[in-house]
Design a protein around this motif. Structure first.
Motif, short mmCIF file in Angstrom:
data_model
loop_
_atom_site.label_atom_id
_atom_site.label_comp_id
_atom_site.label_asym_id
_atom_site.label_seq_id
_atom_site.Cartn_x
_atom_site.Cartn_y
_atom_site.Cartn_z
N LEU A 103 29.50 -29.95 -36.99
CA LEU A 103 28.89 -31.40 -37.18
C LEU A 103 29.08 -32.26 -35.93
N ALA A 104 30.20 -31.97 -35.15
CA ALA A 104 30.50 -32.78 -34.01
C ALA A 104 29.46 -32.45 -32.94
N SER A 105 28.75 -31.39 -32.87
CA SER A 105 27.69 -30.94 -32.06
C SER A 105 26.66 -32.05 -32.15
N PHE A 106 26.15 -32.61 -33.33
CA PHE A 106 24.90 -33.48 -33.41
C PHE A 106 25.48 -34.87 -33.87
N ASP A 107 26.63 -35.16 -33.40
CA ASP A 107 27.26 -36.63 -33.63
C ASP A 107 26.60 -37.43 -32.46
N PRO A 108 25.77 -38.28 -32.43
CA PRO A 108 25.33 -39.06 -31.48
C PRO A 108 26.22 -39.86 -30.55
N GLN A 109 27.37 -40.42 -31.04
CA GLN A 109 28.37 -41.15 -30.39
C GLN A 109 29.24 -40.16 -29.43
N LEU A 110 29.48 -39.01 -30.00
CA LEU A 110 29.94 -38.20 -29.25
C LEU A 110 29.15 -37.60 -28.01
N GLN A 111 28.06 -37.25 -28.25
CA GLN A 111 26.94 -36.78 -27.19
C GLN A 111 26.89 -37.70 -26.27
N ALA A 112 26.73 -39.07 -26.42
CA ALA A 112 26.69 -40.16 -25.59
C ALA A 112 27.76 -40.42 -24.64
N ARG A 113 29.04 -40.04 -25.07
CA ARG A 113 30.23 -39.91 -24.31
C ARG A 113 30.70 -38.93 -23.69
N GLY A 114 29.62 -37.60 -23.76
CA GLY A 114 29.58 -36.44 -23.16
C GLY A 114 30.67 -35.30 -23.88
N ILE A 115 31.17 -35.87 -25.16
CA ILE A 115 32.08 -34.96 -25.85
C ILE A 115 31.20 -33.80 -26.66
N LYS A 116 31.44 -32.89 -26.61
CA LYS A 116 30.66 -31.77 -27.35
C LYS A 116 31.42 -30.94 -28.36
N GLY A 117 30.87 -30.39 -29.46
CA GLY A 117 31.44 -29.60 -30.49
C GLY A 117 31.02 -28.56 -30.04
N MET A 118 31.05 -27.36 -31.11
CA MET A 118 30.65 -26.07 -31.04
C MET A 118 29.04 -25.95 -30.51
N LYS A 119 28.81 -24.87 -29.81
CA LYS A 119 27.43 -24.53 -29.47
C LYS A 119 26.70 -23.49 -30.97
N ASN A 120 25.47 -23.66 -30.74
CA ASN A 120 24.86 -23.06 -31.83
C ASN A 120 25.40 -23.41 -33.45
N ALA A 121 25.25 -24.52 -33.37
CA ALA A 121 25.46 -25.17 -34.70
C ALA A 121 24.07 -25.20 -35.55
N GLY A 122 23.89 -25.23 -36.70
CA GLY A 122 22.78 -24.80 -37.55
C GLY A 122 21.80 -26.23 -37.76
N LYS A 123 20.71 -26.12 -38.15
CA LYS A 123 19.78 -26.92 -38.46
C LYS A 123 20.18 -27.98 -39.54
N LYS A 124 20.68 -27.43 -40.49
CA LYS A 124 21.22 -28.04 -41.70
C LYS A 124 22.58 -29.28 -41.01
N ASP A 125 23.16 -28.71 -40.28
CA ASP A 125 24.17 -29.47 -39.49
C ASP A 125 23.67 -30.81 -39.06
N ARG A 126 22.58 -30.51 -38.12
CA ARG A 126 21.91 -31.98 -37.64
C ARG A 126 21.35 -32.49 -38.53
N MET A 127 20.77 -32.07 -39.72
CA MET A 127 20.18 -33.07 -40.83
C MET A 127 20.84 -33.87 -41.43
N ILE A 128 22.05 -33.57 -41.74
CA ILE A 128 23.16 -34.01 -42.29
C ILE A 128 23.35 -35.54 -41.73
N PHE A 129 23.22 -35.60 -40.13
CA PHE A 129 23.36 -36.67 -39.46
C PHE A 129 22.01 -37.69 -39.53
N GLU A 130 21.10 -37.18 -39.71
CA GLU A 130 19.92 -37.76 -39.90
C GLU A 130 20.04 -38.53 -41.29
N LYS A 131 20.31 -37.79 -42.18
CA LYS A 131 20.41 -38.41 -43.46
C LYS A 131 21.42 -39.60 -43.66
N PHE A 132 22.54 -39.38 -42.94
CA PHE A 132 23.41 -40.42 -42.59
C PHE A 132 22.79 -41.74 -42.11
#
Length: 256
Positions: free
Chosen positions: A54-83
């Protein structure tokens, strides 16, 4: 064998927990992760991995150069879109599912936060419960984001801490539950912030209103405000206050 694919309910519960624990505490030994793993019948390692995804798709972490795990799934990204699109709905849904998994109703779980529930019925009661449950979630999310410390003083007594809104709750429904719209402040600074006596500049440094500076000869001014002017706020773990929101807040301060 446990299905490796996460159900929608499980993913929603994982996101609920993601909002309530610091990024640096996403690991299998965290008691909160262990508890969720027990509720959904997965291993703590699997839950920790999902939170990292989930952290891989967090826009705030991405903007600060912080990354979660690679190869996260489509559903993980969609939960942030829903949020982003329906924070009130997703948060309430997640809290309702969590209570059910714990064998409770929302009214039982949040009895202390719902003092008027028994006097209400129908849609009025449902709106009341939803609002109070979501407000409680926002508080948990903001305090966690600031490691349960006042962003000005570092005070860490939960009884004195408030999840302050930058854009007022009543004036901006779309941003009510946006973690970028919250700052953890102790009671005095929450009140001063709410009354636009203090704010923060574009570099997150404390600024004081002209109205407040008129009291510069008073002992309390120097003790609680004057010596802190220009000090950088204690920055949060994941979600920085949105600069556009702070800009609005500063403009309101200048008008007082």
């Amino acid at each position: 064998m446990r299905n490796p694919n996460w159900s929608e309910e499980e993913l929603i519960l994982a996101f609920n927990l993601y909002c309530k624990i610091p990024f640096g505490k996403i690991h299998k030994n965290n008691p909160q992760i262990i508890r969720l793993a027990e509720l959904i019948g997965r291993t703590p390692s699997a839950v920790g991995l999902k939170l990292s995804n989930l952290a891989s798709f967090d826009p705030q972490l991405q903007a600060r150069g912080i990354k979660g795990m690679k190869n996260a799934g489509k559903k993980d990204r969609m939960i942030f879109e829903k949020f982003q699109n329906d924070r009130e709905g997703l948060i309430y849904q997640s809290e309702k599912i969590l209570a059910e998994r714990e064998g409770l109703s929302l009214e039982n779980k949040y009895e202390a936060e719902l003092p008027e529930a028994n006097s209400l019925v129908g849609e009025t009661k449902e709106r009341y419960v939803k609002t109070r449950v979501n407000q409680n979630f926002f508080r948990q999310m903001i305090l966690t984001n600031y490691h349960s410390k006042c962003a000005v003083t570092g005070i860490d007594l939960p009884q004195l801490l408030i999840a302050s809104h930058i854009l007022p709750w009543a004036q901006n429904k779309a941003e009510r539950l946006n973690p970028e719209n919250g700052i953890c402040l102790s009671a005095l600074y929450d009140k001063a912030f709410d009354q636009h006596l203090i704010s923060f500049d574009e570099d997150y440094r404390l600024i004081l209103s002209t109205n407040l500076k008129e009291h510069c000869t008073k002992t309390y001014y120097q003790t609680h405000f004057g010596k802190l002017e220009g000090q950088e706020m204690i920055l949060p773990d994941k979600w920085l206050p949105k600069r556009e929101f702070l800009e609005w807040h500063r403009e309101e301060l200048l008008q007082i």
